[in-house]
Each structure stands twice: as C-alpha cells, then as structure tokens.
Scaffold this active site. Structure first.
Site, mmCIF file in Angstrom:
data_model
loop_
_atom_site.group_PDB
_atom_site.id
_atom_site.type_symbol
_atom_site.label_atom_id
_atom_site.label_comp_id
_atom_site.label_asym_id
_atom_site.label_seq_id
_atom_site.Cartn_x
_atom_site.Cartn_y
_atom_site.Cartn_z
ATOM 1 N N GLU B 68 0.824 -1.220 0.000
ATOM 2 C CA GLU B 68 0.000 0.000 0.000
ATOM 3 C C GLU B 68 0.852 1.261 0.000
ATOM 4 O O GLU B 68 0.585 2.206 -0.737
ATOM 5 C CB GLU B 68 -0.961 -0.006 1.191
ATOM 6 C CG GLU B 68 -2.173 -0.920 1.032
ATOM 7 C CD GLU B 68 -1.869 -2.383 1.336
ATOM 8 O OE1 GLU B 68 -0.714 -2.683 1.734
ATOM 9 O OE2 GLU B 68 -2.773 -3.230 1.187
ATOM 10 N N HIS B 137 -11.834 -4.928 8.367
ATOM 11 C CA HIS B 137 -12.316 -4.531 7.044
ATOM 12 C C HIS B 137 -13.528 -3.606 7.124
ATOM 13 O O HIS B 137 -14.182 -3.371 6.128
ATOM 14 C CB HIS B 137 -12.754 -5.757 6.233
ATOM 15 C CG HIS B 137 -11.631 -6.579 5.699
ATOM 16 N ND1 HIS B 137 -10.793 -7.295 6.501
ATOM 17 C CD2 HIS B 137 -11.207 -6.807 4.420
ATOM 18 C CE1 HIS B 137 -9.911 -7.948 5.748
ATOM 19 N NE2 HIS B 137 -10.135 -7.659 4.490
#
Lengths: 366, 332
Positions: B68, B137
């Site tokens: 990321e 999440h």
C-alpha cells in the site's frame, strides 16, 4: 566501542539472476583506475569535482557557525565527509532527470545546481528560500531542477521516486529518477516495497544507498541482520554493487554506468556507496556512540583530501589554483549568507498559502 | 452517452456508475491510469474495475503488489511528474499502511515546497461496515483523513455521485480521497442523461424539511432518508443534508439548514469520540448556537471494533431506528 567495520570497501559484486550476469557485474564492479581514463580534460573535470565538493564542505561549515549564532534553527544534518557521493552521482545525471533526497540533503541540492543563496535563505526561513521558508534544512525543493526534496521520513522518498520513474516510463521519456537514502532505510518496509515494485515494473530508477554505517546513532551491525546491502538489493532482481563512496571518481564512474544502463531500459540499478559522516548525526547529537579512532580513520579518507592529493600527484592542481577555488567558494557562500540575512521574511498573513492550490493566491484555506 | 456511442444506461448500480466514471476518465485523458491491488485481472476487489483491463491494457490498469505504501507513494510520484493517477486501496483499514505517504507526502508536498509541487492524485477506497467483514475490514476512518489540511475528502452517497464525482476530483490540482461505502455498491438508481459534474465545494439537500436537520454522508444517507420517511408519518418534517465533501466542510449549508429547522441530528458511522460528528456539532455550536432550540444529537457507531456476528454488527452501527429516536429526543 566500535560497531562499524573498519574503513575500506569490498568492491564486491552481488548475486544476480544468473551466474553469467553476476560475473559480468563483478568485472564491471571493479573501480577503474584514474590512469585508465583518457587524459583529455581530466584536470578540468577534476577541478569541477573538487569545486563542487568544496562548495558543499564550506557551505556546511558555515551552517555550523550560523547554527551556533542562532541564525539557523531546527534540525540540521551535516553531509561533511559524504560529499563525493552527491557530487559523483550528480555528474551522471542530466537536467531532465529527477532527484529524490533525504533530510541530509544540502549536498544533493547544491550538487544539483540549486543556488547556495536559495538553500541558505531557506535555512534562514526567508521568503527567497528554495521552499519559500516552509521547508527548512530538511525540505529543500526545486521543481525547475526536478529536485523533489528533502524527505525527512526515512525511506519515505522511495515510493515517490518509483512513481516519478513510472510516469517518465509511461510517457516514453528516457529520464532517470535518482533516489538517495541511507543504510537506515533498509529496515523500513518502504524500501522493500519500492525495490520490489521497481524491479517488477522495470522502472528507470537509480537507487543510491549512502551507507554511512549508522542509522542515526545505531551502528549497522546493530540494525541490520545482513549488512551486505548491495547483495540484499540484488535479491530483488536488480543490478547492484558496492562502491567506495569516499572516492568521487569511483562514484562518478559507477553512477555513469548505472545511469546509462537504467536509461537504456535495463531496469532499476542499485549502488551501495560506502561512506561516512565526519560530524554528528545532527546539531543536537553528542555523538557518544562512535569510537574516536573510527572517526579519525575515516577522516583519513576524506574525499576532498584524496582528490586533492591525486590532482597534485598528477600536476593538475597548483597551490594558487586551490586558493582560487577556495576563494571562489567562500565568496559564493558569503554572498549567500548576506543575501539570506537581508531577505524578507514571509508575512504571517501568508501563513495558510500553499496548503491547497486554491490557497496559493489567497489566504483562504479549507 | 458512453464513448462507444451506446447510450449510457440510466438505471444502474453504484458499482457500475463508478466503473463508468473510471472508463470515461481513462478514455478522455491519456494521463489517467488506474493502479491498485487486483484492479486488473481480478476486476477489483468489489468488481468496480471489471473489464477495464481488457479495454485499456495493463499499462493503464495496473495490478500492484500488496504494498500500500509503495503504490500509493508511486501514485504521488507519478502525479508530481504530470500524470493523473487513480489509486485504489481495497479498504480504509488497509490505507493505514499508506498513511505515511498520504499524510507526509500527498497532503504536505505543496506547502512544504512553497507551492512548487501540487499532487493531482485521486485515491479511492471502500469504507464502512454492514457486510460482516469483521474489525479489520469495516471501519469508517474517513474522519481521520478529513483532519488533514491539504486533502480533499469525498463521500459519494448516491449512484449519481458515484458517476459524477470522479471527473471533478481528477480536475482538482490537489490530492482527493474518495470513500465508497461498502454497502452502497449494489444500490441502484437513475442517472439523469446530462448531469453536470458534482460541485465538490457544497453539500446537497437530499430532502427538504422544516422541523429538524439530519446531517450525514456516505453509507448513512439511505438510513437518514428512511428515518425522515418514518418521521414524516408522525408529522415531523425532516431535512436531510448530504455533506458529500468531508473536507472542506460546507459549514454554510449546515448552518443554513439549522437556521431553518432549529434542530440537528448528526449521523456518522465512525466512532463518536473525536469524530466528524463531533466536528460538525462543534461548528453548529460555534456558528448557529442561537438558532438551536435543542441540543445537537449524534448517532454514531458504538465504541467497539466492528464485530462479525450479524446481531452484534447491526447493534454497533447507526440504524434508522436510532436516528428516529435521536430525532424524537431533539423534538422532545
């Protein structure tokens, strides 16, 4: 206590993707002796290298004085001892190439051609500084020279450099992005993410690791399980080798070969430049973690002293010429300091400028 | 009209609308490219970019490694060099791995360089809970990003906004973060044939009303609208404000609504402590205190990592009934 290895470099090539390639690299990795070079213009070229290194050295010595006099504040990380790296690497770069640097970047900025006046004014926090007084010592920028900072997060500039290289590649431009970082960056995930990405995408990226053996005050043996950094970089499938970072001509030679290969589409290249900072990590650092004899040993390999000696041996440098260079550099720095002292400070009304593009021309901010 | 001459579907889903926005951006500007985990061959973790690899090729629809920080940073660098990258991060929870790049580079470079280096980058990511994906999440951290000067933060809450927010985001010279609520992807709606790009500086009134202001954004908008319908059956006429842009906040729209209704409930799926809801409440207190007939109410998530089990997850999140109850307390 000395946690770092003794001065001296292995000209070790590193493991590559095939034995044949590795062998080629090993041969190529040997530093060419100055005698191998054609003589034409050598003296003038060396004079240029010497001048560039002296400019950085004297600039930073002046920074120490100005810091003591409280004209410069904040963190100031001196590059003294490492000048051969910035100067040698910059010789291999063209004006269209991009540079991403660290917080120890006065040398990179000056070698890149950012005027000493603009750098000095920035350190004085003046509006004429190369970042408009908003960056300071650690955040020097010059978009016109494709100098993208001045990143004070260790390894934080690496992903950015990969992106610059990606953009150039997507647009079919044969530019190289050169990213400087230190040995400390090897412990950061961003180094490894970038190395993988750059090799995977065959990006035109020159990774220049300035291994000065210390991540701030922690010796490399105490922060890396494997201290052969070039070998680790090579494990990503990129060409990598170690170079004597205290020899400006060896650095230039390596940087030229690496840059040419990168420009030709051979993907990212990695140079581990073995160097040393003669001063403490920053102006705040009492430097209690290094052995005095280790520091003195490395000072014996001063890149400026070595080049001066080499030039004298070859009859390329007279005392008068050295004095002239010193005077030229000193005058330049004097002018920079005077200009910085007289330059206006940014008005407080402009505090919020540049937070967004909309706030560039007005003080409004969201 | 879509670029290939087919009339663009008017009835569509949020997912399709976002895909069409990406397709249009890729077609209309060579500098635009999409980059992220599984955006190419897989078609996007939530199917948003399905088919784009085939249409635009691997150079412009780039699958990335699971790095990321690496690929968000690369997006910043590419933006600096003149490209217009759209970087997709799978979820806001994962974006924390790129927080260094987003805060220390994307949001900061323009100012730190004295105005030399704008970063025209768009970062898209999903946010929010409601699909039983558990605590890693499901969080709503857009408020953290809205804290940061230098960023623009968007939360498209409707199919039309999903379709028409990307173009103005790409036209912004500064970094823009787009938060797509995970429960909205299957939402369907109509897209007017000739909708202008969304005005990113202003909130929008989704339902006019006179008795109370329900102020919200993103995935909570459908719940707020449902609450307004329920309140209407009781004769309470609620106004629903969709913030759309979380930074910069459209204070004027909020204040104007409160000046009309004199009551406010702020609905925000993030945790209550230190939230956007807290910020909006503070601004109402600062700017519209004397307009208020009752204390501002907040409906936020319970202060708990979002749990997996359906009953627990539902209990943790703001629900329509919670909004109605808060409105009742306000109207008293």
């Amino acid at each position: 206590m000395s946690t770092a290895r003794a001065p001296g470099t292995r000209s070790a090539a590193t493991t590559g993707t095939s034995a044949k390639k590795a062998a080629t690299r090993k041969r190529g990795a040997k530093t060419r002796r100055p005698a191998d070079r054609p003589d034409t213009g050598r003296g003038a070229r060396r004079t240029g290298l010497l001048t560039a290194m002296l400019r950085i050295r004297r600039f930073e010595e002046r920074c120490v004085e100005l810091y003591s006099a409280a004209k410069i504040r904040g963190f100031v990380h001196l590059y003294i001892g490492e000048e051969a790296v910035a100067v040698g690497v910059n010789e291999a770069l063209g004006p269209e190439d991009a540079v991403v640097s660290t917080y120890r970047e006065h040398g990179h900025a000056l070698a890149r051609g950012i005027p000493a006046e603009a750098v000095m004014a920035e350190m004085h926090g003046r509006t004429t500084g190369c970042s408009g007084g908003r960056g300071g010592s650690m955040h020097l920028f010059d978009a016109s020279r494709r100098f993208y900072g001045g990143n004070a997060i260790v390894a934080g500039g690496l992903p950015l450099a990969a992106g610059l290289a990606l953009a150039d590649r997507m647009r079919g431009q044969e530019h190289v992005t050169c990213c400087f970082f230190g040995d400390g960056a090897f412990a950061e995930g961003e180094f490894h993410e970038t190395a993988n990405l750059a090799a995977l995408w065959n990006l035109p990226l020159l990774l220049v690791c300035e291994n000065n053996l210390y991540a701030m005050g922690t010796g490399i043996e105490r922060h890396e399980a494997q201290t052969d950094l070039a070998m680790r970089a090579a494990s990503y499938g990129m060409v990598a080798w170690a170079v004597d970072g205290m020899d400006v001509e060896a650095v230039e030679d390596a940087a030229r070969r690496a840059t040419e290969a990168v420009r030709a589409g051979a993907g990212p290249h990695f140079l581990e430049l073995r160097t040393y900072r003669f001063r403490a990590h920053s102006m705040y650092d009492p430097d209690r973690y290094r052995d005095r004899t280790e520091v003195e040993q490395w000072k014996g390999r001063d890149p400026i002293g070595r080049l001066t000696e080499r030039m004298r041996e070859n009859g390329e440098l007279e005392d008068a010429e050295l004095a002239r260079i010193e005077r030229q550099v000193t005058d330049e720095i004097d002018r920079a300091v005077d200009a910085a002292a007289e330059a206006p400070e940014e008005p407080v009304e402009n505090l919020l400028r540049h937070v967004t593009s909309a706030s560039i021309s007005s003080a409004e901010v969201r | 009209m879509a670029g290939d001459g087919r009339p663009e579907e008017r009835g569509t889903t949020y997912r399709q609308a976002m895909r069409e926005a990406l397709r249009e951006a890729l077609r209309s500007d060579d500098r635009v490219f999409l980059m992220g985990e599984d955006v190419g061959r897989y078609g996007g973790c939530f199917g948003v970019s399905l088919g784009l690899l085939e249409e635009f090729g691997p150079a412009r629809v780039r699958d990335t490694p699971l790095s990321e920080s690496g690929f968000v940073g690369a997006g910043i660098g590419a933006a600096l060099a003149g490209m217009r990258p759209v970087v997709e991060v799978m979820t806001v929870n994962f974006s924390l791995l790129a927080l260094d790049q987003i805060l220390n580079n994307a949001a900061t470079l323009l100012h730190m360089s004295g105005g030399q280096l704008p970063v025209p980058l768009v970062i898209r990511m999903t946010t929010g809970a409601g699909r039983q994906l558990g605590a890693q999440h499901s969080h709503s951290l857009e408020g953290w990003y809205a804290h940061i000067p230098g960023l623009r933060v968007l939360a498209p809450a409707t199919v039309e906004d999903a379709r028409h927010m990307l173009a103005p985001a790409l036209a912004d010279p500064d970094p823009v973060l787009i938060f797509e609520h995970v429960t909205l992807y299957n939402a369907s709606g109509e897209i007017a044939p000739s909708t202008a790009p969304v005005d990113l500086d202003h909130a929008v009134t989704r339902r006019p009303g006179t008795d109370i202001s329900l102020i919200t954004y993103g995935g909570s908008l459908p719940k707020a609208l449902a609450a307004a319908d329920e309140l209407a059956t009781e004769g309470i006429d609620a106004e629903v404000i969709d913030l759309r842009t979380l930074r910069p906040l459209d204070d004027a729209a909020v204040t104007a609504s409160v000046a009309r209704t004199h009551r406010a409930v702020v609905i925000d799926e993030a945790w209550r402590t230190g939230s956007l809801a807290a910020e909006i409440s503070a601004r109402i207190a600062e700017e519209a205190f004397y307009e208020l007939d009752a204390p501002v109410e907040r409906v936020c998530s319970a202060e708990v990592p979002i749990p997996y089990a359906r009953r627990l997850e539902e209990a943790a999140l703001p629900q329509t009934a919670d909004i109605v109850a808060a409105a009742h307390r306000t109207v008293g």
